[in-house]
Motif scaffolding. Structure first.
Motif, PDB file in Angstrom:
ATOM      1  N   ARG A 210       0.835  -1.194   0.000  1.00  0.00           N
ATOM      2  CA  ARG A 210       0.000   0.000   0.000  1.00  0.00           C
ATOM      3  C   ARG A 210       0.873   1.249   0.000  1.00  0.00           C
ATOM      4  NH1 ARG A 210      -4.054  -0.768   5.129  1.00  0.00           N
ATOM      5  NH2 ARG A 210      -5.543  -2.260   4.263  1.00  0.00           N
ATOM      6  N   THR A 211       0.298   2.347  -0.481  1.00  0.00           N
ATOM      7  CA  THR A 211       0.935   3.638  -0.260  1.00  0.00           C
ATOM      8  C   THR A 211       0.661   4.078   1.173  1.00  0.00           C
ATOM      9  OG1 THR A 211      -1.010   4.932  -0.903  1.00  0.00           O
ATOM     10  CG2 THR A 211       0.514   4.250  -2.666  1.00  0.00           C
ATOM     11  N   GLU A 213      -0.603   6.862   2.065  1.00  0.00           N
ATOM     12  CA  GLU A 213      -1.928   7.487   2.063  1.00  0.00           C
ATOM     13  C   GLU A 213      -3.027   6.436   2.174  1.00  0.00           C
ATOM     14  OE1 GLU A 213      -4.153  11.102   1.916  1.00  0.00           O
ATOM     15  OE2 GLU A 213      -1.992  10.801   1.933  1.00  0.00           O
TER      16      GLU A 213
END
Length: 334
Positions: A210-211, A213
């Motif tokens: 995941r990022t 964010e």
């Protein structure tokens, strides 16, 4: 001011703490390029202990539910807590834990632990402290290492009706190498919390696909009112349902980064206290926090982390260093 600096006098006549921190206390043994041939430095440490000391130095009546023994390292911790006005509630029976922190040329630390976590024997006073506080903070090794980790969740459940809850996973892969289990435990604590804080390293280790964010938004969806991300010199990000604030890091001459994230957490708790956003009565204000408030909180906590980076060891700022939150009367109108 050294890491053994004198803090506020403890108010032991009042059985209730404004803030109760739950988690490990240990001794950091620091070695690296700056030591040369000198003996390693020793400092009381552990993320929860550092947060407790940081809160107390910022004027919050603070208790620490923890473990340390009556050995030489334990005496060092007990003196440090007393000097800083933190009242300990001590359980467990194992020797005092240690963390060998090896610093690289930039001052960044890598840790090797000799640690146990158990608060057996302190459950009654620990629950009384948690239920009697306006805010309860936990995190780090205490939330992943059995048998004490189960006790921590029980204390949060007991405190929830009366207190806001904060959590910082402060991930230690050497302590909890099972990433899937650590992720599940972290998410359980996120869901039980009003405020969560993590470093970019924490989130990238827990969620490599995941990022940052995406991970912050996923945690916000689990229920907290506020998610804070620290990114070292790149500065913090604060995320709430009102939006996102991203500021640059403090420009300081870095001695080392030990305890910087913990100082950020302490200052965030202090700032929210100044906004009257802690405790059951403050929960609605916390859930409605504005962009202006997030921005000032981010700058306040970021400044605290920067001050700590400018000092050797985990040495959080006091009120004389940090001052009050900027424009709190204006912000309280938000």
């Amino acid at each position: 001011m050294s890491s053994q600096g004198i803090g506020p006098e403890p108010n032991l006549s009042d059985s209730k703490a404004l803030v109760t921190v739950i988690g490990e206390a240990l001794v950091d043994i620091i070695e690296g390029p700056r030591q040369g041939n000198a003996a390693p430095e020793t400092h009381p440490g552990g993320s929860p202990l550092n947060v407790a000391v940081g809160c107390a130095r910022l004027g919050l009546h603070t208790k620490l539910v923890t473990h340390f023994a009556e050995d030489a390292y334990g005496q060092l911790i007990a003196k440090h807590l007393a000097n800083n006005g933190v009242e300990p509630i001590v359980g467990g029976s194992q020797p005092t834990s240690t963390a060998l922190a090896t610093l690289d040329d930039t001052g960044a630390a890598r840790y090797t632990f000799a640690i146990s976590w158990d608060i057996n024997g302190a459950s009654i006073p620990a629950l009384a402290a948690a239920e009697g506080s306006r805010h309860v903070h936990t995190g780090s090794i205490a939330t992943v290492l059995p048998p004490g980790s189960k006790s921590v969740m029980g204390l949060l459940e007991g405190a929830r009706r009366h207190a806001t809850i904060s959590f910082d996973p402060n991930c230690r892969p050497a302590i909890s190498p099972d990433k899937a289990a650590a992720r599940k435990q972290a998410e359980d604590f996120v869901a039980a919390s009003d405020i969560v804080k993590a470093s970019d390293e924490d989130l990238l280790w827990l969620y490599p696909d995941r990022t940052l964010e995406e991970s912050m938004n996923a945690w916000l969806a689990l229920g907290p009112a506020l998610v804070a991300l620290t990114r070292g010199a790149n500065g913090p990000v604060l995320l709430s349902r009102s939006g996102r604030v991203d500021i640059t890091g403090e420009r300081v001459e870095v001695a080392d980064t030990v305890g910087a994230g913990d100082s950020f957490m302490s200052a965030l708790i202090s700032g929210l206290r100044q906004l009257d956003a802690l405790g059951a009565a403050g929960r609605a204000r916390l859930q409605e926090i504005t962009q202006d408030q997030l921005h000032v909180l981010a700058r306040y906590a970021n400044k605290a982390a920067g001050i700590t980076c400018s000092r050797p060891g985990a040495n959080p700022p006091g009120l004389a260093d940090l001052g009050p939150l900027a424009n709190p009367s204006f912000l309280l109108e938000g």
